[in-house]
Design a protein around this motif. Structure first.
Motif, PDB file in Angstrom:
ATOM      1  N   ASP A 168       2.854  31.308  -5.868  1.00 47.08           N
ATOM      2  CA  ASP A 168       4.093  30.757  -5.320  1.00 47.08           C
ATOM      3  C   ASP A 168       3.813  29.507  -4.491  1.00 47.08           C
ATOM      4  OD1 ASP A 168       2.731  32.292  -3.456  1.00 47.08           O
ATOM      5  OD2 ASP A 168       4.546  33.064  -2.489  1.00 47.08           O
ATOM      6  N   MET A 169       2.780  29.560  -3.636  1.00 50.48           N
ATOM      7  CA  MET A 169       2.424  28.397  -2.835  1.00 50.48           C
ATOM      8  C   MET A 169       1.921  27.263  -3.722  1.00 50.48           C
ATOM      9  SD  MET A 169       3.265  29.100   0.179  1.00 50.48           S
ATOM     10  CE  MET A 169       2.574  27.604   0.906  1.00 50.48           C
ATOM     11  N   ALA A 170       1.186  27.610  -4.770  1.00 53.39           N
ATOM     12  CA  ALA A 170       0.711  26.591  -5.708  1.00 53.39           C
ATOM     13  C   ALA A 170       1.896  25.886  -6.363  1.00 53.39           C
ATOM     14  CB  ALA A 170      -0.183  27.230  -6.768  1.00 53.39           C
ATOM     15  N   PHE A 171       2.916  26.663  -6.733  1.00 50.63           N
ATOM     16  CA  PHE A 171       4.116  26.092  -7.343  1.00 50.63           C
ATOM     17  C   PHE A 171       4.767  25.091  -6.396  1.00 50.63           C
ATOM     18  CE2 PHE A 171       8.630  25.838  -8.149  1.00 50.63           C
ATOM     19  CZ  PHE A 171       8.728  25.754  -9.530  1.00 50.63           C
ATOM     20  N   TYR A 172       4.908  25.473  -5.112  1.00 51.61           N
ATOM     21  CA  TYR A 172       5.562  24.600  -4.145  1.00 51.61           C
ATOM     22  C   TYR A 172       4.780  23.304  -3.939  1.00 51.61           C
ATOM     23  CZ  TYR A 172       8.461  28.647  -3.019  1.00 51.61           C
ATOM     24  OH  TYR A 172       9.326  29.708  -3.094  1.00 51.61           O
ATOM     25  N   PHE A 173       3.458  23.395  -3.875  1.00 54.48           N
ATOM     26  CA  PHE A 173       2.659  22.189  -3.674  1.00 54.48           C
ATOM     27  C   PHE A 173       2.685  21.293  -4.909  1.00 54.48           C
ATOM     28  CE2 PHE A 173       0.712  24.324   0.033  1.00 54.48           C
ATOM     29  CZ  PHE A 173       0.724  23.260   0.925  1.00 54.48           C
ATOM     30  N   VAL A 174       2.692  21.887  -6.082  1.00 56.54           N
ATOM     31  CA  VAL A 174       2.810  21.085  -7.305  1.00 56.54           C
ATOM     32  C   VAL A 174       4.171  20.406  -7.353  1.00 56.54           C
ATOM     33  CG1 VAL A 174       3.114  21.264  -9.804  1.00 56.54           C
ATOM     34  CG2 VAL A 174       1.109  22.273  -8.729  1.00 56.54           C
ATOM     35  N   ALA A 175       5.218  21.139  -7.002  1.00 58.58           N
ATOM     36  CA  ALA A 175       6.563  20.553  -6.977  1.00 58.58           C
ATOM     37  C   ALA A 175       6.621  19.394  -5.986  1.00 58.58           C
ATOM     38  CB  ALA A 175       7.599  21.620  -6.616  1.00 58.58           C
ATOM     39  N   LEU A 176       5.965  19.547  -4.835  1.00 54.98           N
ATOM     40  CA  LEU A 176       5.924  18.468  -3.852  1.00 54.98           C
ATOM     41  C   LEU A 176       5.141  17.278  -4.406  1.00 54.98           C
ATOM     42  CD1 LEU A 176       6.601  17.506  -0.993  1.00 54.98           C
ATOM     43  CD2 LEU A 176       4.494  18.606  -0.192  1.00 54.98           C
ATOM     44  N   GLY A 177       4.046  17.555  -5.113  1.00 53.93           N
ATOM     45  CA  GLY A 177       3.274  16.484  -5.731  1.00 53.93           C
ATOM     46  C   GLY A 177       4.090  15.724  -6.756  1.00 53.93           C
ATOM     47  N   ILE A 178       4.878  16.430  -7.554  1.00 53.49           N
ATOM     48  CA  ILE A 178       5.731  15.790  -8.553  1.00 53.49           C
ATOM     49  C   ILE A 178       6.807  14.950  -7.870  1.00 53.49           C
ATOM     50  CG2 ILE A 178       7.450  16.264 -10.355  1.00 53.49           C
ATOM     51  CD1 ILE A 178       5.718  18.649 -11.177  1.00 53.49           C
ATOM     52  N   PHE A 179       7.285  15.433  -6.726  1.00 56.87           N
ATOM     53  CA  PHE A 179       8.247  14.668  -5.918  1.00 56.87           C
ATOM     54  C   PHE A 179       7.627  13.331  -5.510  1.00 56.87           C
ATOM     55  CE2 PHE A 179       9.755  13.492  -1.667  1.00 56.87           C
ATOM     56  CZ  PHE A 179      11.118  13.385  -1.884  1.00 56.87           C
ATOM     57  N   PHE A 180       6.402  13.372  -5.011  1.00 55.86           N
ATOM     58  CA  PHE A 180       5.701  12.140  -4.642  1.00 55.86           C
ATOM     59  C   PHE A 180       5.461  11.265  -5.864  1.00 55.86           C
ATOM     60  CE2 PHE A 180       3.921  14.671  -0.908  1.00 55.86           C
ATOM     61  CZ  PHE A 180       4.758  14.057   0.009  1.00 55.86           C
ATOM     62  N   ASP A 181       5.178  11.897  -7.004  1.00 60.40           N
ATOM     63  CA  ASP A 181       4.915  11.167  -8.241  1.00 60.40           C
ATOM     64  C   ASP A 181       6.130  10.355  -8.665  1.00 60.40           C
ATOM     65  OD1 ASP A 181       3.497  10.428 -10.612  1.00 60.40           O
ATOM     66  OD2 ASP A 181       4.620  11.938 -11.716  1.00 60.40           O
ATOM     67  N   PHE A 182       7.314  10.886  -8.415  1.00 59.52           N
ATOM     68  CA  PHE A 182       8.544  10.165  -8.746  1.00 59.52           C
ATOM     69  C   PHE A 182       8.739   8.973  -7.820  1.00 59.52           C
ATOM     70  CE2 PHE A 182      13.041   9.389  -7.833  1.00 59.52           C
ATOM     71  CZ  PHE A 182      13.527   9.085  -9.095  1.00 59.52           C
ATOM     72  N   PHE A 183       8.489   9.174  -6.534  1.00 52.84           N
ATOM     73  CA  PHE A 183       8.817   8.137  -5.565  1.00 52.84           C
ATOM     74  C   PHE A 183       7.756   7.051  -5.447  1.00 52.84           C
ATOM     75  CE2 PHE A 183      12.094  11.064  -4.113  1.00 52.84           C
ATOM     76  CZ  PHE A 183      13.136  10.179  -3.887  1.00 52.84           C
ATOM     77  N   ASP A 184       6.544   7.277  -5.927  1.00 51.61           N
ATOM     78  CA  ASP A 184       5.584   6.170  -5.885  1.00 51.61           C
ATOM     79  C   ASP A 184       6.032   5.034  -6.797  1.00 51.61           C
ATOM     80  OD1 ASP A 184       5.016   7.292  -8.346  1.00 51.61           O
ATOM     81  OD2 ASP A 184       2.907   7.675  -7.936  1.00 51.61           O
ATOM     82  N   GLY A 185       6.510   5.401  -7.988  1.00 58.09           N
ATOM     83  CA  GLY A 185       7.024   4.385  -8.892  1.00 58.09           C
ATOM     84  C   GLY A 185       8.307   3.748  -8.382  1.00 58.09           C
ATOM     85  N   PHE A 186       9.143   4.554  -7.737  1.00 57.39           N
ATOM     86  CA  PHE A 186      10.401   4.049  -7.179  1.00 57.39           C
ATOM     87  C   PHE A 186      10.139   2.963  -6.143  1.00 57.39           C
ATOM     88  CE2 PHE A 186      13.486   4.254  -3.689  1.00 57.39           C
ATOM     89  CZ  PHE A 186      14.667   3.964  -4.366  1.00 57.39           C
ATOM     90  N   PHE A 187       9.219   3.239  -5.223  1.00 55.92           N
ATOM     91  CA  PHE A 187       8.927   2.262  -4.177  1.00 55.92           C
ATOM     92  C   PHE A 187       8.137   1.073  -4.707  1.00 55.92           C
ATOM     93  CE2 PHE A 187       9.842   5.853  -1.291  1.00 55.92           C
ATOM     94  CZ  PHE A 187      10.739   5.201  -0.444  1.00 55.92           C
ATOM     95  N   ALA A 188       7.315   1.295  -5.733  1.00 55.34           N
ATOM     96  CA  ALA A 188       6.594   0.173  -6.336  1.00 55.34           C
ATOM     97  C   ALA A 188       7.570  -0.831  -6.938  1.00 55.34           C
ATOM     98  CB  ALA A 188       5.629   0.693  -7.398  1.00 55.34           C
ATOM     99  N   HIS A 190       0.802  -1.222   0.000  1.00 59.39           N
ATOM    100  CA  HIS A 190       0.000   0.000   0.000  1.00 59.39           C
ATOM    101  C   HIS A 190       0.839   1.278   0.000  1.00 59.39           C
ATOM    102  CE1 HIS A 190      -3.644  -2.310   0.632  1.00 59.39           C
ATOM    103  NE2 HIS A 190      -3.035  -2.965   1.606  1.00 59.39           N
ATOM    104  N   ILE A 191       2.133   1.163   0.304  1.00 60.51           N
ATOM    105  CA  ILE A 191       2.983   2.361   0.408  1.00 60.51           C
ATOM    106  C   ILE A 191       3.024   3.151  -0.899  1.00 60.51           C
ATOM    107  CG2 ILE A 191       5.364   3.163   0.723  1.00 60.51           C
ATOM    108  CD1 ILE A 191       5.695   1.070   2.883  1.00 60.51           C
ATOM    109  N   PRO A 192       3.293   2.527  -2.068  1.00 64.67           N
ATOM    110  CA  PRO A 192       3.321   3.310  -3.315  1.00 64.67           C
ATOM    111  C   PRO A 192       2.000   4.014  -3.604  1.00 64.67           C
ATOM    112  CG  PRO A 192       4.322   1.163  -3.648  1.00 64.67           C
ATOM    113  CD  PRO A 192       3.656   1.113  -2.308  1.00 64.67           C
ATOM    114  N   ASN A 193       0.883   3.331  -3.369  1.00 63.27           N
ATOM    115  CA  ASN A 193      -0.418   3.947  -3.634  1.00 63.27           C
ATOM    116  C   ASN A 193      -0.694   5.098  -2.680  1.00 63.27           C
ATOM    117  OD1 ASN A 193      -0.873   2.136  -5.696  1.00 63.27           O
ATOM    118  ND2 ASN A 193      -2.105   0.745  -4.446  1.00 63.27           N
ATOM    119  N   PHE A 194      -0.237   4.966  -1.446  1.00 61.31           N
ATOM    120  CA  PHE A 194      -0.395   6.060  -0.482  1.00 61.31           C
ATOM    121  C   PHE A 194       0.402   7.280  -0.925  1.00 61.31           C
ATOM    122  CE2 PHE A 194       1.163   8.287   3.358  1.00 61.31           C
ATOM    123  CZ  PHE A 194      -0.058   8.744   3.846  1.00 61.31           C
ATOM    124  N   ILE A 195       1.608   7.053  -1.425  1.00 59.64           N
ATOM    125  CA  ILE A 195       2.435   8.152  -1.920  1.00 59.64           C
ATOM    126  C   ILE A 195       1.764   8.808  -3.130  1.00 59.64           C
ATOM    127  CG2 ILE A 195       4.670   8.753  -2.942  1.00 59.64           C
ATOM    128  CD1 ILE A 195       5.912   6.503  -1.293  1.00 59.64           C
TER     129      ILE A 195
END
Length: 232
Positions: free
Chosen positions: A32-52, A6-11
């Motif tokens: 600016d805050m929208a940019f930071y949250f999108v960047a954080l989302g993209i960070f999670f998007d990278f690591f969900d596949g990594f952990f999967a 469940h970890i990758p799906n949670f990410i």
């Protein structure tokens, strides 16, 4: 049932959550805050596949969740940003032109659906990935105070950017892979050189570096493709 499954799906859901918050930030014109949250989302998007891959739990559910989350973070949010830029923050406008900004959302949706069935994009990309395109669009309202500001605030320029954005995501343009599997400079000189130049631009130009880095990536890929064809 193993927790690892469940970890990758949670990410992935964290990516979606960041996209939802980014929508609220855009609605409040807090780009600016929208940019930071999108960047954080993209960070999670990278690591969900990594952990999967690491936990060997990749499956069809994760693929679908990933695309649905990306549709919000890298589809709805940049389209909404362009809509806001075309209205200059005035949502009460009766003009229909600002709604053209959501062409970005439509282009992202088509790319995400096509990416899921395109077996050619395992190690590199064909067309600009939605996260890269999103960072490009998200950076635009943050560079309006720079020397490119007068151009970025021009509605015609924004409309052209919108159309090019949707096109480049779905264009049959191979983009070189940024994955460096070993430390061979000769083999990865293009990737290493690009990363070094990108870091220098980010350190010196800050937000303005974001669109410049992405434009450089596309142009280098085009030049690399031309040189590769000449060598054949």
């Amino acid at each position: 049932m193993s927790l690892k499954k469940h970890i990758p799906n949670f990410i992935t859901l964290l990516n979606l959550f960041c996209g939802c918050i980014a929508i609220i930030m855009v609605a409040d014109l807090k780009f600016d805050m929208a940019f930071y949250f999108v960047a954080l989302g993209i960070f999670f998007d990278f690591f969900d596949g990594f952990f999967a891959r690491k936990f060997n739990v990749a499956g069809p559910l994760g693929v679908q969740l990933d695309s649905l989350a990306d549709m919000v973070t890298s589809g709805v949010v940049p389209g909404f940003v362009m809509f806001c830029m075309l209205t200059n923050g005035n949502y009460s406008t009766n003009l229909t032109v600002p709604y053209l900004g959501f062409i970005i959302t439509l282009g992202a949706c088509y790319r995400l659906a096509n990416f899921n069935i395109d077996t050619r994009q395992s190690d590199s990309f064909i067309g600009l990935p939605t996260p890269a395109n999103t960072l490009f669009i998200m950076s635009l309202p943050l560079v309006t105070n720079s020397f490119v500001g007068p151009y970025i605030q021009n509605s015609w320029v924004l409309i052209i950017i919108t159309i090019l954005s949707a096109y480049i995501m779905n264009a049959e343009i191979p983009l070189f892979s940024l994955k460096i599997k070993n430390f061979s400079f000769q083999k990865y000189k293009l990737q290493i050189g690009f990363l070094v130049v990108s870091l220098i631009m980010i350190a010196t130009l800050q937000f303005l570096a974001v669109p410049l880095v992405i434009i450089t990536y596309v142009l280098l890929s085009v030049v690399n493709n031309i040189l590769a064809k000449k060598e054949l």
